[in-house]
Write a protein that holds these residues in place. Structure first.
Motif, PDB file in Angstrom:
ATOM      1  N   GLU A  90     -62.449 -18.526 -52.382  1.00  0.00           N
ATOM      2  CA  GLU A  90     -61.130 -18.456 -53.005  1.00  0.00           C
ATOM      3  C   GLU A  90     -60.055 -18.103 -51.973  1.00  0.00           C
ATOM      4  N   ASN A  91     -60.348 -17.114 -51.126  1.00  0.00           N
ATOM      5  CA  ASN A  91     -59.395 -16.731 -50.085  1.00  0.00           C
ATOM      6  C   ASN A  91     -59.154 -17.872 -49.106  1.00  0.00           C
ATOM      7  N   ASP A  92     -60.213 -18.591 -48.774  1.00  0.00           N
ATOM      8  CA  ASP A  92     -60.107 -19.689 -47.824  1.00  0.00           C
ATOM      9  C   ASP A  92     -59.129 -20.745 -48.334  1.00  0.00           C
ATOM     10  N   SER A  93     -59.270 -21.147 -49.588  1.00  0.00           N
ATOM     11  CA  SER A  93     -58.356 -22.156 -50.136  1.00  0.00           C
ATOM     12  C   SER A  93     -56.947 -21.582 -50.312  1.00  0.00           C
ATOM     13  N   LEU A  94     -56.853 -20.307 -50.658  1.00  0.00           N
ATOM     14  CA  LEU A  94     -55.551 -19.670 -50.820  1.00  0.00           C
ATOM     15  C   LEU A  94     -54.817 -19.575 -49.479  1.00  0.00           C
ATOM     16  N   ILE A  95     -55.543 -19.286 -48.415  1.00  0.00           N
ATOM     17  CA  ILE A  95     -54.935 -19.220 -47.086  1.00  0.00           C
ATOM     18  C   ILE A  95     -54.358 -20.578 -46.702  1.00  0.00           C
ATOM     19  N   LEU A  96     -55.105 -21.636 -46.930  1.00  0.00           N
ATOM     20  CA  LEU A  96     -54.619 -22.975 -46.597  1.00  0.00           C
ATOM     21  C   LEU A  96     -53.365 -23.319 -47.395  1.00  0.00           C
ATOM     22  N   ARG A  97     -53.374 -22.995 -48.675  1.00  0.00           N
ATOM     23  CA  ARG A  97     -52.218 -23.288 -49.524  1.00  0.00           C
ATOM     24  C   ARG A  97     -50.996 -22.466 -49.106  1.00  0.00           C
TER      25      ARG A  97
END
Length: 150
Positions: A90-97
């Motif tokens: 979840e953090n990984d995708s949130l960081i990219l966004r």
């Protein structure tokens, strides 16, 4: 300023009449800038000061997320935990966004004449190594098994 939303019905003639309590709805106070001008919530794209404040907030959030992911990766190397893995994903995708949002906001600020660079403000993050390793293992396993047959 408080405005009543329902009238009070206090009737001394009939004791069985229900009494409705007064209810108040507070109107939000207008947001003011440092100079005392009313700040509009509807068009923040034309207000570089608000855009810059939003960008600073994004940068702080990104730094915290990247730090959190580094700690999650360390914990996952010690022991495999599905909850930690889910948080990492979840953090990984949130960081990219958030990184993309920050870049777009920086571009808008540049168009308003604010010279800003994100490279020195946001730590380098190319995605989670643990997640990349897990995806690599899954790809190897599926290719060794000849793929999936339906």
């Amino acid at each position: 300023q408080l405005l009543p939303t329902a009238p009070t019905t206090m009737n001394d003639n009939n004791a069985n009449t229900p009494i409705t309590p007064r209810q108040y709805v507070g109107k939000p106070a207008p947001r003011l800038s440092a100079s005392g001008n009313v700040v509009s919530n509807t068009n923040d794209d034309n207000q570089p000061i608000l855009m810059e404040a939003k960008l600073v907030e994004m940068i702080v959030s990104l730094r915290q997320l990247i730090n959190s992911n580094q700690q999650l990766e360390e914990a996952l190397q010690e022991c495999h935990d599905e909850d930690l893995l889910q948080a990492l994903e979840e953090n990984d995708s949130l960081i990219l966004r958030k990184r993309n949002d920050a870049r777009m906001l920086a571009t808008k600020l540049i168009s308003h004449g604010v010279n800003i660079s994100l490279e020195d403000k946001i730590p380098q993050y190319d995605g989670s190594l643990v997640l990349k390793q897990m995806k690599g293992q899954q790809n190897n396993e599926s290719s060794q098994n000849g793929g999936m047959y339906l």
